[in-house]
Design a protein around this motif. Structure first.
Motif, short mmCIF file in Angstrom:
data_model
loop_
_atom_site.label_atom_id
_atom_site.label_comp_id
_atom_site.label_asym_id
_atom_site.label_seq_id
_atom_site.Cartn_x
_atom_site.Cartn_y
_atom_site.Cartn_z
N ILE A 273 6.10 31.24 30.09
CA ILE A 273 6.85 31.56 31.31
C ILE A 273 5.99 31.17 32.50
CG2 ILE A 273 7.89 33.42 32.68
CD1 ILE A 273 8.22 34.99 30.04
N LYS A 274 6.60 30.45 33.43
CA LYS A 274 5.88 30.13 34.67
C LYS A 274 6.17 31.26 35.66
CE LYS A 274 4.92 26.15 37.60
NZ LYS A 274 3.49 26.26 37.56
N ALA A 275 5.15 32.01 35.98
CA ALA A 275 5.35 33.19 36.83
C ALA A 275 5.12 32.84 38.29
CB ALA A 275 4.37 34.28 36.41
N SER A 276 5.88 33.49 39.16
CA SER A 276 5.57 33.41 40.59
C SER A 276 4.47 34.41 40.89
CB SER A 276 6.80 33.74 41.42
OG SER A 276 7.94 33.10 40.92
N VAL A 277 4.59 35.58 40.27
CA VAL A 277 3.56 36.62 40.36
C VAL A 277 3.31 37.12 38.93
CG1 VAL A 277 3.01 38.94 41.20
CG2 VAL A 277 4.24 37.34 42.70
N ALA A 278 2.05 37.15 38.52
CA ALA A 278 1.74 37.62 37.16
C ALA A 278 0.82 38.83 37.25
CB ALA A 278 1.08 36.51 36.36
N ASN A 279 1.31 39.96 36.79
CA ASN A 279 0.53 41.21 36.78
C ASN A 279 0.11 41.45 35.33
OD1 ASN A 279 1.44 44.71 37.43
ND2 ASN A 279 -0.55 43.77 37.25
N ILE A 280 -1.12 41.05 35.03
CA ILE A 280 -1.62 41.06 33.65
C ILE A 280 -2.57 42.24 33.47
CG2 ILE A 280 -2.88 39.72 31.90
CD1 ILE A 280 -0.26 38.35 32.85
N VAL A 281 -2.19 43.18 32.61
CA VAL A 281 -3.04 44.37 32.39
C VAL A 281 -3.57 44.33 30.96
CG1 VAL A 281 -3.23 46.86 32.66
CG2 VAL A 281 -1.44 45.63 33.93
N PRO A 282 -4.84 43.97 30.79
CA PRO A 282 -5.38 43.83 29.43
C PRO A 282 -5.75 45.17 28.80
CG PRO A 282 -7.08 43.28 31.02
CD PRO A 282 -5.84 43.63 31.82
N ALA A 283 -6.18 45.12 27.54
CA ALA A 283 -6.67 46.30 26.83
C ALA A 283 -7.88 46.88 27.58
CB ALA A 283 -7.07 45.90 25.41
N GLN A 284 -8.19 48.13 27.28
CA GLN A 284 -9.22 48.83 28.05
C GLN A 284 -10.25 49.52 27.17
OE1 GLN A 284 -6.53 51.13 30.60
NE2 GLN A 284 -5.44 49.21 30.94
N LYS A 285 -11.35 49.91 27.79
CA LYS A 285 -12.40 50.68 27.10
C LYS A 285 -13.11 51.53 28.15
CE LYS A 285 -15.78 46.96 27.61
NZ LYS A 285 -16.62 45.96 26.98
N ALA A 286 -13.91 52.49 27.67
CA ALA A 286 -14.67 53.35 28.59
C ALA A 286 -15.57 52.52 29.49
CB ALA A 286 -15.51 54.34 27.78
N GLY A 287 -15.80 52.98 30.70
CA GLY A 287 -16.65 52.28 31.66
C GLY A 287 -18.05 52.02 31.09
N MET A 288 -18.63 50.92 31.51
CA MET A 288 -19.89 50.39 30.97
C MET A 288 -20.99 51.44 30.81
SD MET A 288 -23.00 49.83 32.69
CE MET A 288 -22.66 49.55 34.41
N ILE A 289 -21.15 52.30 31.79
CA ILE A 289 -22.30 53.22 31.79
C ILE A 289 -22.22 54.21 30.62
CG2 ILE A 289 -21.37 54.97 33.39
CD1 ILE A 289 -24.92 53.52 33.53
N ALA A 290 -20.98 54.53 30.19
CA ALA A 290 -20.82 55.45 29.06
C ALA A 290 -21.30 54.77 27.77
CB ALA A 290 -19.37 55.89 28.94
#
Ligand SMILES: Cc1cc2nc3c(=O)[nH]c(=O)nc-3n(C[C@H](O)[C@H](O)[C@H](O)COP(=O)(O)OP(=O)(O)OC[C@H]3O[C@@H](n4cnc5c(N)ncnc54)[C@H](O)[C@@H]3O)c2cc1C
Length: 426
Positions: A273-290
């Motif tokens: 799909i050619k997007a005009s606006v692409a809101n891409i939310v990837p997988a997540q993990k705890a913040g680096m310091i943890a």
């Protein structure tokens, strides 16, 4: 239905808050016990407030890399045009007035043997108790072509601030007739209803400002939070604007590749799909310091459900999104509620205050259209192995407009209450 206003919020948000005592002017004495908190968001700022308020004799330092905090909560309302950016951005002056030392720097290292935190600026702080509430890091490499640089073109806007402003600007700048692609993350992630409130708010904006445009959701999940409520709302308010593609047996609609140069978004099933606006939310993990402090097992941090102390490292608490809080969703309300328990536990261990049994609460409100909010929530207690649900509730499909309008008003009261509680606003 109960209506929550700002005054009532603190009372409701956790029994442990009762541990707080009155605040007085305080000069640090040598040898005072030191509490260091990393992350001045929903979890960390609340811990700082309640520890300092309840035990002014403790030396409390809050380390936060950003000078101001923009809430992810209500950031979707900003995208939809219901809130200004300024109204969701907060300062740390209330905490400073209370006597919390607020240090704007990045915590880059933790030595749990020496019990010290090193800052990027070079300072080293010793602690008796360390609290980590760093939120999430994004796993950019789970989507080919996605990276912090690509996010400057295809924003995730899942950490509020410049990313949220970028997404809003892109929506405003987009020509009518454009295609917005929203790729929600896989479980578990920060704010389970968040992508679908976002879809509602983007669709609301398109309906009134770019009516020939559409929004395509490419979801790596089969189902999602409050699904019947969102689907009902989308049918009622945004028919023909939102197209939802959930995953299926062959995982067809999961986004596997993006190209920030061509604005192409590609799914596992091979659709491009050619997007005009692409809101891409990837997988997540705890913040680096943890992770750096040795508190993580896999992507997230196991904790003691009665205190949110790390299950892996002594004298360290991990709360909010970074923790594994079992059935408690990763939300601002959850983090704020956990923070009351953490603050009480620290006060009891370092300042001899009474310890209250852990009680937690969460409610997630989602605005789906003007004056039309839905909610889901629960109360929790500490089980032997995990945080257990004691009761729960959810809005019903087909509720009348007055109930939905009242739910929206509740959410406004909650927002004012939680931000006052986090930042010690009087
Ligand atoms: C679009 C969206 C909508 C949402 N809506 C809601 C909602 O309606 N209701 C709700 O309850 N929740 C909502 N949430 C979820 C909520 O924002 C999070 O669950 C909550 O902020 C988690 O709190 P936290 O303390 O774990 O992390 P955060 O609030 O993210 O705070 C972490 C802080 O730590 C700082 N930090 C991280 N690492 C370091 C370091 N090494 N050194 C110094 N500082 C550091 C960061 O800058 C950040 O300020 C939403 C989330 C999103 C994305």
């Amino acid at each position: 239905m109960t209506k929550i206003n700002r005054r009532e919020f603190t009372k409701l948000a956790g029994a442990a808050a009762a541990a707080s005592t009155s605040v007085g002017t305080f000069a640090y004495a040598q040898g005072n016990k030191r509490v260091v908190i990393v992350g001045g968001g929903a979890g960390g700022a609340t811990v700082a407030h309640h520890v300092k308020k309840g035990a002014p004799e403790l030396d409390v330092t809050l380390i936060e890399v950003q000078p101001k905090y923009t809430t992810c909560f209500f950031s979707n309302l900003y995208l939809g045009g219901f809130r200004s950016f300024q109204s969701i951005t907060h300062e740390y002056t209330g905490l400073e007035k209370l006597g919390v030392k607020v240090v704007h720097d990045l915590a880059s290292d933790v030595d749990t043997q020496k019990r010290s935190v090193t800052l990027k600026g070079g300072d080293e702080l010793n602690y008796d108790k360390l609290v980590l509430s760093p939120g999430i890091d994004l796993k950019y490499d789970t989507i080919e072509g996605y990276s912090p640089d690509a996010a400057l073109v295809m924003p995730h806007a899942w950490q509020a601030g410049a990313q949220t402003q970028l997404l809003r600007r892109q929506l405003v700048d987009m020509k009518d007739g454009g295609t917005v692609v929203l790729a929600p993350p896989p479980n578990p992630f920060r704010c389970p209803p968040g992508p679908y409130e976002r879809a509602s708010m983007i669709a609301h904006y398109l309906k009134y400002h770019k009516p020939a445009s559409k929004l395509i959701i490419l979801d790596p999940k089969r189902k999602f939070s409050k699904q019947p409520l969102f689907e009902e709302a989308w049918q009622a308010h945004y028919d023909g604007i939102i197209e939802v593609k959930l995953t299926n047996d062959i995982d067809e609609n999961r986004v596997v590749r993006v190209d920030a140069n061509t604005m192409e978004v590609e799914t596992k099933g091979g659709e491009r799909i050619k997007a005009s606006v692409a809101n891409i939310v990837p997988a997540q993990k705890a913040g680096m310091i943890a992770h750096q402090a040795g508190c993580a097992k896999g992507d997230w941090c196991p904790i003691d459900p009665a205190s949110f102390e790390s299950a892996l490292v002594n004298d360290v608490y991990v709360l909010g999104d970074a923790s594994i809080a079992a059935k408690m969703p990763k939300s601002g309300f959850s983090a704020n509620s956990q923070a009351k328990v953490v603050a009480n536990d620290i006060q009891s261990k370092l300042a001899g205050k009474k310890r209250f049994p852990a009680r937690y609460r969460n409610t997630c409100w989602s605005l789906v259209a003007t004056n039309d909010s839905v909610k889901v929530g629960a109360s929790y207690t500490a089980g032997d192995k995990a945080v257990d649900v004691t009761s729960k509730f959810i809005s019903k499909p087909g509720e009348d407009a007055a109930v939905r309008a009242q739910t929206f008003q509740e959410s406004l009261g909650w927002y004012a209450g939680i931000t006052a509680d986090m930042f010690a606003k009087v």
